[in-house]
Design a protein around this motif. Structure first.
Motif, PDB file in Angstrom:
ATOM      1  N   ASN A 488       0.804  -1.239   0.000  1.00 26.42           N
ATOM      2  CA  ASN A 488       0.000   0.000   0.000  1.00 26.42           C
ATOM      3  C   ASN A 488       0.832   1.281   0.000  1.00 26.42           C
ATOM      4  O   ASN A 488       0.287   2.368  -0.010  1.00 26.42           O
ATOM      5  CB  ASN A 488      -0.930   0.006   1.221  1.00 26.42           C
ATOM      6  CG  ASN A 488      -2.140  -0.870   0.978  1.00 26.42           C
ATOM      7  OD1 ASN A 488      -2.491  -1.132  -0.176  1.00 26.42           O
ATOM      8  ND2 ASN A 488      -2.764  -1.351   2.037  1.00 26.42           N
ATOM      9  N   LYS A 490       2.358   3.953  -1.659  1.00 25.21           N
ATOM     10  CA  LYS A 490       2.222   4.449  -3.048  1.00 25.21           C
ATOM     11  C   LYS A 490       2.913   5.813  -3.196  1.00 25.21           C
ATOM     12  O   LYS A 490       2.992   6.585  -2.241  1.00 25.21           O
ATOM     13  CB  LYS A 490       0.742   4.625  -3.395  1.00 25.21           C
ATOM     14  CG  LYS A 490      -0.085   3.361  -3.319  1.00 25.21           C
ATOM     15  CD  LYS A 490       0.005   2.588  -4.620  1.00 25.21           C
ATOM     16  CE  LYS A 490      -1.103   1.573  -4.798  1.00 25.21           C
ATOM     17  NZ  LYS A 490      -1.289   0.598  -3.750  1.00 25.21           N
ATOM     18  N   GLU A 492       1.722   8.187  -4.688  1.00 29.55           N
ATOM     19  CA  GLU A 492       0.676   9.214  -4.582  1.00 29.55           C
ATOM     20  C   GLU A 492       0.743   9.944  -3.235  1.00 29.55           C
ATOM     21  O   GLU A 492       0.408  11.114  -3.141  1.00 29.55           O
ATOM     22  CB  GLU A 492      -0.730   8.591  -4.742  1.00 29.55           C
ATOM     23  CG  GLU A 492      -1.092   8.234  -6.162  1.00 29.55           C
ATOM     24  CD  GLU A 492      -0.518   6.897  -6.618  1.00 29.55           C
ATOM     25  OE1 GLU A 492       0.321   6.331  -5.885  1.00 29.55           O
ATOM     26  OE2 GLU A 492      -0.895   6.427  -7.703  1.00 29.55           O
TER      27      GLU A 492
END
Length: 1108
Positions: A488, A490, A492
């Motif tokens: 998880n 990321k 981003e």
């Protein structure tokens, strides 16, 4: 559909290039705004008087012929205009190119819009581009950047200044004659708007819309852009428009009725109160949270991975609170003259419980929190796959081991054989190994299922009883959980942090916190490490202007990055300058203690006097201050090497530059204040002030030497480099007075951006302390009021016969300003001699060559004395008549010659002092220079005798470089120097001869002092007269000197002949004077005696010596 920003999408690439160019133009405008030549502002009276007639605004275009006619009517104005052009054309061109690029930008944008409308880009129209996310963004940016450009120009480069610069460029460049020049359009776009950036200045009517509409832009395009934005954006009351340029909408929207009405709801005092109170509460809450997170050991990897949304929310709240408070409480946020805005600001300050220190602390903690999180995420992202694969391997191996446990083969496990469980665990191991990192979604789902399966097997098969099996299952579940967490992570998250943490709005506002930062550092130097995170957060502001430039692969990337990075590094230096400042404050106390309180311990010391020399109190004080200095140093060195933008900031270099800057500031100030002289003081203040200054400089030098080991710097190297730079820069600025093309600060090799040498307002006709020192020396050694005795190297007052000064003066200057100072004074005197000789030549043209009477007298004299080898009958009458007719020109002539002679005596004294100190302090350098000089001269002489032998080429800088060394070491003769280039002047030797014999009646020979004035009122000093004439003749062809000596020889022979025929036994005083002149002439030029014996028989010289 092709990606809008793809390289093969011509439509996208065209608008991307325009936007990239826009960002580069703004950086160039901001960069240039710091280099506006002050003279274009015409602020002070001196500039107005000097340049008011040659600097024009746009009124020039109403009648250029009239303006140029006024200039041409006055030759001195034309000369000044030409000098002004030479000094400013380079910077004017740079400004013009920046202005031109603004105009080109909007022309290119309009052309792009036309191309869209005409269907040049297949399948693309304005509507389709605006529907595309990137297209909409770029079109909005393109329009917005044009507005920013115009506002930046108006804020940073005042309207009047722009007009004056554009007119000057038009007058001085080829643009006026070029047909394809678009100067007219640029002038129309950038003419003064009447706007002033001064606080409280009134806003011009219809501003800025009338300014924006000077180059028409498609109304359809503007309304479509606004239409698209209306549904997208959220407005604050105070906003940042570009790199920290802030605008208060309440003020900016004042003239627009609808916008003002809409904004009034937001600005209702109850709403303002509610917002301010809300941000006060948010600030308190998030600050506590951040401080909690920053506690040692709190931000561990597991906690971060489990709480990503929570951490990001906290970060977002912090940044939003900081942004709102910073923008709405800034001094620039409201016009102090606007009562309503002042009221709103006061309300915000009260209800938000605003305290600058608390806001700064929040910014500091947020930056630190953000920095730690970013570094952790970068680390986790780089290790993400490796860790995931490791957890997978560990989990799979645990399952294989469990399968082996249930096989019943392993001894000592006390677990019964169970083939079903054995097969099941082997299957689970295979399932774990089959998880694929690249397909993260499927792997995530499957991992969750595997965790559930492992929980179920423990319950259904009653495996809890065996602790070993339970442990294996728990470990495997833990590894699977870690795999989910890791997958998880990321990129981003990092992007979100970058967007949330943007600090570009504070690019200028941050300066208001400088004093708080500096105070914090002064109290605790280790604070520097915390500030590092804040500086890096500020560096993220560079992403805004560089994003599009980078996307467009523009060559402007480097220059724009360098500009913004340089600005940020300058700010970092400014904040950290408090460390060198504090160090120097302590250093001054150390200087005082070492100079005045602590007695130097002698090499031999009586035991009973030991207590007197111990001086424990002052020595403890010095130790305490030294410790404080080393603590400050430690503070800055704790900051790691950091990349700020594209500039690498090394803390050691930062410390050294800071120390240099502070040293330069203090030494320059000491020199400026210490070397101001009162011309009316009797006796002169020169020697006392030099002694005082020497003590000050010695104090700086000693303390610097003392401190260097505690702060780990090369003290002597820094001292010599910086003091030489200060002196050379001041000499350069002083010499600018004598130069037509002046050396500007940005061209000077001595001036620096990071370690600037301060400029001070001149206190008299001199620009700097070097000029004041030089003019004070010239004043006290003025040949009109002093008499110089060469054998004593001393000047005496003509009236009181008291000593005025002697060669010790130059040793004192050497002690105070070092070799650089003495060498600099020498250079300045060279410029003064050049100026004096140029004045002399123009005086010669005016008083002699344009005066009919003088011309006729000289012509008659030349006829009377021809041939020069002969003897003139009735010589007394011939010479007296010529002198009488030319009497009026000799006063100015004498002044000029004596000034040059006086300066040459000073130059000789300086050369001697430089040579002596060089031989004493650097005997090897002196010997090497002398030998190299002799070798080069021998080679050059050999070349002239045989041209096939080598000679330094034109591009070889050897001769130029060796001259600088020789002059600094005093290995040269100032009397042999050619100062000016000259043309042939008719009657030149005759005029000089006539001038010399016209002075003899005022002089007499004294056995002790040589040649002196008969009357003090005549104000003639012999040696300046001789050296002045000698220097003057040296500037012309040697045949002039030959003719001059022949005239003197003829004068001596003719006068002696007359004495003999009249049976006068005494040698006439004029002949003694002429012979004295020839004696001194060959002595100072170091020429052989035969040069003068060619014109005067040796027996006359022999008799002359008996007279002496």
């Amino acid at each position: 559909m092709v990606d809008f920003l793809a390289e093969n999408n011509l439509c996208g690439q065209a608008i991307l290039r325009i936007v990239s160019c826009g960002n580069a133009i703004i950086a160039e405008l901001l960069r240039l705004s710091e280099f506006i030549p002050g003279v274009f502002r015409l602020k002070d009276k001196a500039d107005q008087q000097k340049y008011g007639d040659i600097i024009f605004d746009f009124s020039y275009f109403k009648g250029p012929e009239t303006c140029e006619g006024k200039l041409e009517a006055k030759p001195e104005l034309l000369d000044l205009d030409e000098e002004f052009r030479e000094n400013n054309i380079e910077i004017l061109t740079r400004f013009y190119l920046a202005f031109q690029s603004v105009h080109k930008y909007i022309v290119d944008l309009n052309r792009y819009l036309d191309d869209l409308n005409e269907g040049i880009y297949i399948q693309q129209t304005l509507e389709t581009v605006l529907l595309n996310e990137d297209g909409k963004q770029l079109l909005c940016e393109a329009l917005y950047l044009y507005g920013v450009m115009l506002l930046v120009i108006d804020q940073k480069i005042e309207g009047e200044v722009r007009e004056r610069m554009l007119v000057s460029y038009y007058r001085y460049s080829a643009a006026r004659s070029s047909a394809d020049s678009n100067l007219d359009d640029i002038c129309k776009l950038l003419r003064s708007t009447g706007y002033s950036s001064q606080p409280g200045a009134k806003r011009p009517p219809n501003y800025p819309e009338s300014y924006f509409s000077r180059v028409p832009i498609s109304e359809t395009f503007i309304s479509m852009v606004i239409g698209r934005l209306r549904s997208d954006d959220i407005y604050n009351q105070v906003i940042s428009i570009y790199m920290g340029i802030t605008v208060n909408l309440a003020e900016a929207w004042e003239p627009y009725k609808a916008a003002k009405t809409a904004l009034n709801y937001t600005l209702d005092l109850s709403n303002v109160k509610e917002q301010a109170s809300r941000y006060a509460a948010v600030t308190e809450r998030v600050h506590t949270q951040v401080q909690q997170f920053l506690k040692e050991g709190c931000l561990r990897e597991e906690l971060v991975l489990d709480n990503i949304p929570k951490l990001l929310n906290c970060l977002r709240d912090c940044n939003v609170a900081i942004r709102w408070l910073m923008l709405h409480t800034a001094d620039t946020a409201c016009d102090p003259n606007n009562k309503r805005l002042r009221q709103i600001k006061d309300q915000i300050l009260a209800d938000s419980r605003y305290r600058p220190r608390i806001l700064f602390q929040l910014l500091l903690d947020t930056a630190q929190f953000e920095f730690i999180l970013k570094e952790m995420f970068k680390q986790m992202l780089s290790e993400k796959q490796t860790k995931w694969e490791n957890y997978k391997k560990e989990g799979s191996e645990r399952m294989t081991e469990l399968a082996d446990v249930f096989s019943g083969v392993k001894p000592l496990t006390r677990v019964e054989k169970n083939e079903n469980l054995q097969a099941w665990f082997r299957e689970i191991s295979k399932q774990i190994m089959s998880l694929n990192y690249d397909d993260s979604t499927a792997a995530g789902r499957k991992t969750v299922q595997l965790i559930q399966a492992l929980e179920e097997v423990q319950e259904f098969h009653q495996l809890e009883t065996n602790l070993q099996v339970c442990q294996f299952l728990a470990d495997t579940r833990k590894f699977l959980h870690q795999m989910i967490r890791t997958i998880n992570i990321k990129e981003e998250v990092l992007i979100s942090m970058q967007i949330v943490g943007d600090l570009s709005y504070a690019w200028q506002l941050i300066d208001s916190f400088t004093s708080i930062m500096q105070e914090s550092i002064r109290v605790s130097p280790s604070m520097v490490t915390k500030l590092r995170a804040t500086f890096l957060k500020l560096a993220s502001a560079l992403d805004l202007p560089l994003l599009r430039i980078n996307q467009a692969n523009s060559p402007d990337l480097l220059s724009v990055s360098q500009y913004y990075s340089g600005e940020l590094v300058s700010y970092v230096r400014k904040v950290l300058q408090i460390i060198p400042e504090s160090m120097f404050t302590s250093l001054l106390k150390i200087i005082k203690l070492q100079t005045h309180d602590i007695i130097e311990v002698p090499t031999r010391l009586d035991k009973d006097k030991l207590r007197d020399y111990a001086q424990l109190g002052p020595r403890y004080e010095v130790a305490k201050l030294t410790h404080a200095i080393s603590i400050f140093t430690e503070g800055i060195l704790m900051m790691k090497t950091t990349l700020v933008g594209i500039i690498k900031v090394d803390p050691k270099q930062l410390l050294e530059d800071g120390i240099r800057k502070e040293l330069v500031k203090r030494v320059a100030l000491a020199l400026h204040r210490g070397l101001i002289f009162n011309p009316r003081a009797k006796p002169s203040e020169l020697m006392p002030k030099l002694k005082e200054m020497a003590a000050t400089m010695d104090g700086f030098h000693r303390s610097f030497e003392y401190i260097q080991d505690y702060v780990n710097i090369y003290g002597l190297k820094i001292w010599q480099e910086e003091v030489s730079r200060i002196i050379n820069y001041n000499v350069e600025q002083e010499c600018n007075n004598f130069l037509r093309t002046k050396v500007q600060d940005w061209q000077s090799i001595y001036q620096s951006t990071h370690i600037p040498i301060p400029k001070f307002t001149p206190v008299d006709e001199s620009v700097t302390f070097i000029g004041r020192l030089c003019r004070e020396i010239l004043r006290i050694t003025d040949p009109k009021i002093t008499c110089y005795v060469d054998q004593m190297n001393t000047w005496y007052d003509v009236k009181t016969h008291q000593e005025v000064t002697n060669s010790r003066l130059f040793s004192e200057i050497q002690d105070t300003l070092g070799t650089f100072g003495l060498n600099g004074l020498d250079r300045l005197l060279c410029f003064m001699i050049v100026k004096e000789l140029q004045n002399f030549l123009s005086m010669f043209q005016k008083n002699i060559l344009r005066d009919r009477t003088v011309q006729d007298t000289l012509k008659a004299l030349m006829n009377a004395v021809s041939p020069l080898k002969g003897i003139i009958t009735n010589s007394n009458k011939v010479y007296s008549a010529a002198i009488a007719k030319t009497q009026k020109i000799w006063t100015a002539y004498l002044d000029s010659i004596m000034k040059v002679g006086q300066m040459q005596i000073l130059r000789r004294q300086m050369t001697n002092e430089l040579n002596f100190s060089c031989r004493f302090d650097s005997k090897h350098l002196a010997a090497a220079l002398e030998n190299l000089n002799k070798a080069i001269l021998a080679d050059i002489e050999a070349h002239y005798q045989n041209p096939s032998l080598p000679y330094p080429k034109e591009d070889n800088t050897l001769l130029y470089e060796i001259t600088a060394y020789l002059e600094a070491a005093g290995i040269h003769n100032p009397l042999n120097k050619i100062y000016i280039t000259t043309k042939r002047l008719p009657y030149f030797p005759t005029v000089n001869f006539l001038f010399l014999i016209s002075q003899f009646p005022k002089l007499q020979y004294n056995r002790n002092l040589g040649v002196v004035c008969k009357r003090p009122a005549d104000q003639i000093d012999w040696l300046p007269l001789v050296l002045g004439l000698l220097t003057l003749l040296k500037q012309f062809h040697s045949r002039y000197t030959e003719q001059f000596l022949a005239l003197i020889g003829q004068f001596i022979r003719s006068m002696m002949e007359q004495c003999t025929s009249q049976k006068i036994p005494e040698m006439p005083a004029d002949v003694v004077g002429a012979l004295m002149f020839l004696e001194d002439y060959i002595r100072y030029t170091k020429l052989p005696r035969k040069v003068v014996e060619a014109h005067v028989p040796s027996f006359i010289f022999d008799e002359f010596r008996t007279v002496l």
